[in-house]
Design a protein around this motif. Structure first.
Motif, PDB file in Angstrom:
ATOM      1  N   LYS A   1       0.847  -1.178   0.000  1.00 37.41           N
ATOM      2  CA  LYS A   1       0.000   0.000   0.000  1.00 37.41           C
ATOM      3  C   LYS A   1       0.887   1.233   0.000  1.00 37.41           C
ATOM      4  O   LYS A   1       1.750   1.392   0.841  1.00 37.41           O
ATOM      5  CB  LYS A   1      -0.902   0.006   1.230  1.00 37.41           C
ATOM      6  CG  LYS A   1      -1.793   1.238   1.349  1.00 37.41           C
ATOM      7  CD  LYS A   1      -2.655   1.152   2.589  1.00 37.41           C
ATOM      8  CE  LYS A   1      -3.498   2.416   2.752  1.00 37.41           C
ATOM      9  NZ  LYS A   1      -4.347   2.353   3.955  1.00 37.41           N
TER      10      LYS A   1
ATOM     11  N   CYS B   1     -12.793   0.650  -2.517  1.00 35.74           N
ATOM     12  CA  CYS B   1     -12.218  -0.228  -1.509  1.00 35.74           C
ATOM     13  C   CYS B   1     -13.069  -1.482  -1.283  1.00 35.74           C
ATOM     14  O   CYS B   1     -12.552  -2.524  -0.903  1.00 35.74           O
ATOM     15  CB  CYS B   1     -12.065   0.543  -0.205  1.00 35.74           C
ATOM     16  SG  CYS B   1     -10.860  -0.187   0.922  1.00 35.74           S
ATOM     17  N   GLN B   2     -14.379  -1.386  -1.526  1.00 35.84           N
ATOM     18  CA  GLN B   2     -15.269  -2.531  -1.331  1.00 35.84           C
ATOM     19  C   GLN B   2     -15.464  -3.336  -2.608  1.00 35.84           C
ATOM     20  O   GLN B   2     -16.158  -4.347  -2.593  1.00 35.84           O
ATOM     21  CB  GLN B   2     -16.627  -2.058  -0.800  1.00 35.84           C
ATOM     22  CG  GLN B   2     -16.582  -1.546   0.631  1.00 35.84           C
ATOM     23  CD  GLN B   2     -17.955  -1.186   1.158  1.00 35.84           C
ATOM     24  OE1 GLN B   2     -18.811  -0.679   0.427  1.00 35.84           O
ATOM     25  NE2 GLN B   2     -18.189  -1.448   2.441  1.00 35.84           N
ATOM     26  N   ASN B   3     -14.852  -2.903  -3.698  1.00 38.53           N
ATOM     27  CA  ASN B   3     -14.937  -3.644  -4.950  1.00 38.53           C
ATOM     28  C   ASN B   3     -14.143  -4.946  -4.813  1.00 38.53           C
ATOM     29  O   ASN B   3     -12.977  -4.931  -4.403  1.00 38.53           O
ATOM     30  CB  ASN B   3     -14.365  -2.798  -6.097  1.00 38.53           C
ATOM     31  CG  ASN B   3     -14.613  -3.405  -7.469  1.00 38.53           C
ATOM     32  OD1 ASN B   3     -14.543  -4.610  -7.656  1.00 38.53           O
ATOM     33  ND2 ASN B   3     -14.903  -2.552  -8.438  1.00 38.53           N
TER      34      ASN B   3
ATOM     35  N   CYS C   1     -10.547  -5.069  -5.863  1.00 35.92           N
ATOM     36  CA  CYS C   1      -9.502  -4.506  -5.000  1.00 35.92           C
ATOM     37  C   CYS C   1      -8.813  -5.619  -4.211  1.00 35.92           C
ATOM     38  O   CYS C   1      -7.595  -5.618  -4.027  1.00 35.92           O
ATOM     39  CB  CYS C   1     -10.106  -3.469  -4.058  1.00 35.92           C
ATOM     40  SG  CYS C   1      -8.920  -2.675  -2.948  1.00 35.92           S
ATOM     41  N   SER C   2      -9.603  -6.583  -3.768  1.00 32.06           N
ATOM     42  CA  SER C   2      -9.043  -7.677  -2.968  1.00 32.06           C
ATOM     43  C   SER C   2      -8.192  -8.627  -3.808  1.00 32.06           C
ATOM     44  O   SER C   2      -7.398  -9.407  -3.256  1.00 32.06           O
ATOM     45  CB  SER C   2     -10.166  -8.459  -2.279  1.00 32.06           C
ATOM     46  OG  SER C   2     -11.004  -9.095  -3.232  1.00 32.06           O
TER      47      SER C   2
ATOM     48  N   VAL D   1      -8.620  -6.334   2.760  1.00 38.78           N
ATOM     49  CA  VAL D   1      -8.233  -4.982   2.353  1.00 38.78           C
ATOM     50  C   VAL D   1      -9.138  -3.914   2.963  1.00 38.78           C
ATOM     51  O   VAL D   1      -8.700  -2.798   3.245  1.00 38.78           O
ATOM     52  CB  VAL D   1      -8.216  -4.866   0.815  1.00 38.78           C
ATOM     53  CG1 VAL D   1      -9.614  -5.042   0.245  1.00 38.78           C
ATOM     54  CG2 VAL D   1      -7.627  -3.524   0.380  1.00 38.78           C
ATOM     55  N   GLU D   2     -10.417  -4.239   3.214  1.00 42.38           N
ATOM     56  CA  GLU D   2     -11.327  -3.230   3.752  1.00 42.38           C
ATOM     57  C   GLU D   2     -10.849  -2.728   5.109  1.00 42.38           C
ATOM     58  O   GLU D   2     -11.082  -1.567   5.468  1.00 42.38           O
ATOM     59  CB  GLU D   2     -12.744  -3.794   3.861  1.00 42.38           C
ATOM     60  CG  GLU D   2     -13.422  -3.986   2.509  1.00 42.38           C
ATOM     61  CD  GLU D   2     -14.884  -4.394   2.673  1.00 42.38           C
ATOM     62  OE1 GLU D   2     -15.518  -3.955   3.646  1.00 42.38           O
ATOM     63  OE2 GLU D   2     -15.377  -5.151   1.827  1.00 42.38           O
TER      64      GLU D   2
ATOM     65  N   CYS E   1      -8.738   0.314   4.850  1.00 42.53           N
ATOM     66  CA  CYS E   1      -9.357   1.545   4.355  1.00 42.53           C
ATOM     67  C   CYS E   1     -10.109   2.187   5.509  1.00 42.53           C
ATOM     68  O   CYS E   1     -11.128   1.659   5.975  1.00 42.53           O
ATOM     69  CB  CYS E   1     -10.301   1.232   3.200  1.00 42.53           C
ATOM     70  SG  CYS E   1      -9.477   0.365   1.825  1.00 42.53           S
TER      71      CYS E   1
ATOM     72  N   ARG F   1     -11.599   4.841  -2.230  1.00 39.34           N
ATOM     73  CA  ARG F   1     -10.999   4.064  -3.312  1.00 39.34           C
ATOM     74  C   ARG F   1     -10.042   3.003  -2.767  1.00 39.34           C
ATOM     75  O   ARG F   1      -9.555   3.081  -1.640  1.00 39.34           O
ATOM     76  CB  ARG F   1     -10.267   4.982  -4.279  1.00 39.34           C
ATOM     77  CG  ARG F   1      -9.079   5.701  -3.689  1.00 39.34           C
ATOM     78  CD  ARG F   1      -8.603   6.803  -4.617  1.00 39.34           C
ATOM     79  NE  ARG F   1      -7.440   7.502  -4.066  1.00 39.34           N
ATOM     80  CZ  ARG F   1      -6.966   8.630  -4.550  1.00 39.34           C
ATOM     81  NH1 ARG F   1      -7.574   9.201  -5.577  1.00 39.34           N
ATOM     82  NH2 ARG F   1      -5.897   9.208  -4.015  1.00 39.34           N
ATOM     83  N   CYS F   2      -9.757   2.047  -3.610  1.00 42.58           N
ATOM     84  CA  CYS F   2      -8.792   0.990  -3.294  1.00 42.58           C
ATOM     85  C   CYS F   2      -7.421   1.620  -3.036  1.00 42.58           C
ATOM     86  O   CYS F   2      -7.064   2.622  -3.679  1.00 42.58           O
ATOM     87  CB  CYS F   2      -8.712   0.017  -4.469  1.00 42.58           C
ATOM     88  SG  CYS F   2      -7.743  -1.481  -4.177  1.00 42.58           S
TER      89      CYS F   2
END
Length: 458
Positions: free
Chosen positions: A70, A159-161, A164-165, A172-173, A176, A189-190
């Protein structure tokens, strides 16, 4: 005769059984032949030394990969119902590129084809900056970039897409701040990404965009919009085995490529890369080809190794001599270290020292009639090198890799020896960590680079 391999994405690494067998264990070449460009010798040494350093640094990265990080701050393609064909070009910086089109309307860009990584990314926006992009025929200020504002289909990945993971993992959430688990309708965003490739690196934001081929478009393709890079002369098309890779996102059943011979220059000559999107042909084998299965490194402590294409190398032959290599280097152990991977992103094949040293010593033994060119070894980073001044022809032992299942890769001479300097010295084009003083133990012990793959159908 051109040598032949095939590359089936999910099942086999295939080597042609039609390669003509040599009558003896040595090969004769004329000293007038040279696969290197006719630059001044000092420039040629520098080009080779840079490629050796890059290959070893690339090996260090593949053997000790960093997790996705990140960031702290922000063509001529043809398509049938099941086959996509696109040209693949050689370059002086040691890589091979394909052209892909992204966006609406499509923007065409060049990408280095890399089987050792998975994320596809392009240089992005008018602010794109590439530092230390000092390569032959590359102007870092004129690297083509993708312009998101000119595409109506560009979307920043949230970020919840779930996409992204793919890069950052299922948790990943939690990274964020505004998207704690359970948060609904989060607009954050991611996270930005940072990816390293040995000597080089890139950083940017994830997008979903249309990947466009003639008569076929793949919607919502996960792609990186890189704003800052280091030593990256073009974007990268990731052909590794992870879920974010191009083959996985496109649902490819197979892909194949042929890397044409090159002299470390930009000739514009190309060959086809083929992407197969049709129904899976399963384990059906083509007559005339010999096969070796892929091996998947499932060691849990280093899950990133699952990204690589492993094959089981059983024997290395130099001439008639079977080179004694410790078994622990040929097959990954319980710690995930060892084994052989196929990597189009590496220029020269890398061998760990316990593999390289007996191979090099066998060449020294069988080529004992030629004096060593120590000065060239120091300048180029290659070795062993031999002085052949005044010789009309030389005898070089064959180099043969034998794989599990009986497949055999008898390398053409041009794939493992090359003239260096003023055509009076030849060098083995395989590298190890002691060439540039680095220690890279652990991970795959052998990395089959693109110089050794050239003129094979992979």
């Amino acid at each position: 005769m051109a040598s032949l391999l095939s590359f089936s994405l999910f099942s086999f690494f295939i080597i042609s059984a039609t390669l003509t067998a040599a009558a003896t264990s040595t090969t004769t070449i004329k000293v007038t032949l040279s696969p290197l460009p006719h630059h001044p010798s000092s420039d040629r040494y520098q080009i080779l030394n840079n490629l050796v350093t890059s290959s070893v640094s690339r090996a260090h990265h593949l053997k000790h990969p960093h997790p996705k990080t990140k960031a702290k701050a922000e063509t001529n393609t043809t398509v049938s119902s099941s086959l996509i064909k696109t040209p693949i070009y050689p370059h002086s910086y040691g890589g091979y590129t394909i052209n892909l089109e992204f966006g609406t309307p499509p923007q065409s860009l060049s990408f280095i084809m890399d089987t050792g990584s998975s994320l596809t990314w392009f240089p992005c926006t008018s602010r794109y900056l590439c530092s230390e992009c000092v390569f032959p025929n590359v102007d870092p200020k004129k690297i083509p970039t993708f312009m998101p504002k000119l595409s109506s289909s560009t979307k920043i990945v949230g970020c919840q897409n779930p996409k992204c993971s793919l890069l950052f993992g299922p948790n990943v959430e939690s990274r964020c701040e505004d998207c704690a688990p359970g948060t609904k309708n989060c607009t954050q965003r991611c996270p930005p990404y940072i990816i390293q490739y040995g000597l080089g690196a890139t950083a940017g934001l994830l997008l979903v965009e249309n990947l466009v081929f003639p008569h076929k478009t793949f919607d919502d393709f996960l792609v990186g919009c890189s704003i800052l890079s280091n030593r990256q002369p073009a974007g990268i098309a990731g052909f590794g085995r992870s879920s974010e890779s191009l083959p996985t996102q496109l649902g490819l059943k197979k892909f194949s490529y042929c890397l044409v011979s090159r002299r470390f220059d930009d000739t514009g000559i190309s060959s086809n890369m083929v992407l197969e999107t049709g129904s899976d042909s399963g384990d059906a084998k083509t007559p005339g080809l010999s096969y070796t299965p892929f091996f998947k490194n499932e060691v849990s402590t280093r899950p990133v190794f699952k990204e690589f294409y492993y094959v089981i190398l059983r024997k290395i032959l130099v001439g008639d001599a079977h080179v004694k290599v410790p078994y622990s280097f040929l097959v990954p152990g319980s710690d995930g270290n060892g084994g052989t991977i196929v990597d189009s992103g590496s220029t020269f094949t890398f061998m760990e020292r316990p593999v390289y040293e007996p191979v090099a010593k066998e060449f020294e033994k069988q080529m004992g009639n030629y004096s060593r060119a120590k000065e060239v070894e120091t300048k180029s980073g290659l070795g062993p090198c031999f002085n052949i001044s005044g010789r009309k022809s030389i005898n070089v032992p064959e180099l043969i890799f034998k794989f599990k299942g009986g497949a055999k890769m008898a390398l053409p001479l041009a794939n493992y020896f090359s003239f260096v300097g003023e055509d009076d010295v030849v060098c083995l084009m395989i590298v190890t960590d002691n060439v540039v003083g680095q220690s890279v133990h652990g991970g795959p012990a052998i990395i089959l680079g693109n110089f050794q793959q050239q003129n094979y159908y992979i």
